[in-house]
Scaffold this motif. Sequence first.
Motif, short mmCIF file in Angstrom:
data_model
loop_
_atom_site.label_atom_id
_atom_site.label_comp_id
_atom_site.label_asym_id
_atom_site.label_seq_id
_atom_site.Cartn_x
_atom_site.Cartn_y
_atom_site.Cartn_z
N GLN A 108 0.81 -1.21 0.00
CA GLN A 108 0.00 0.00 0.00
C GLN A 108 0.84 1.26 0.00
O GLN A 108 0.43 2.28 -0.50
N GLY A 109 2.00 1.23 0.57
CA GLY A 109 2.82 2.42 0.75
C GLY A 109 3.51 2.89 -0.51
O GLY A 109 4.12 3.95 -0.52
N LYS A 110 3.41 2.17 -1.59
CA LYS A 110 4.12 2.53 -2.82
C LYS A 110 3.35 3.61 -3.58
O LYS A 110 2.19 3.45 -3.90
N HIS A 111 4.03 4.72 -3.83
CA HIS A 111 3.46 5.77 -4.66
C HIS A 111 4.60 6.34 -5.49
O HIS A 111 5.60 6.80 -4.95
N ASP A 112 4.44 6.30 -6.79
CA ASP A 112 5.49 6.75 -7.68
C ASP A 112 5.36 8.25 -7.90
O ASP A 112 4.55 8.71 -8.71
N HIS A 113 6.14 9.02 -7.17
CA HIS A 113 6.06 10.47 -7.24
C HIS A 113 6.55 11.01 -8.58
O HIS A 113 6.02 11.99 -9.10
N ALA A 159 3.75 10.58 -11.15
CA ALA A 159 2.66 11.51 -10.89
C ALA A 159 3.03 12.91 -11.35
O ALA A 159 2.22 13.63 -11.93
#
Length: 74
Positions: free
Chosen positions: A24-29, A32
């Motif tokens: 869940q913690g993965k976010h590709d900044h 984005a």
Amino acid sequence: MARGLAKVQSKEKAAKKAAKAKGQGKHDHKAARANQLKTQCIVCKTPISDVKAYKQHFEAKHPKAALPPELQSL
């Protein structure tokens, strides 16, 4: 401290929780930000988010250059 079966169950539960939290913690900044910056200045190749900001940038940074056709209608 748990022993035997309770210890095994506790470890399995902790492993499931850790795997779920890790996914869940993965976010590709970078991706984005790349999606947000859609246009580029034709003179200096600076990425710009929208047309109004592009026009402001162009008027401030390149006052001697002719306004591009996509900005003349604004």
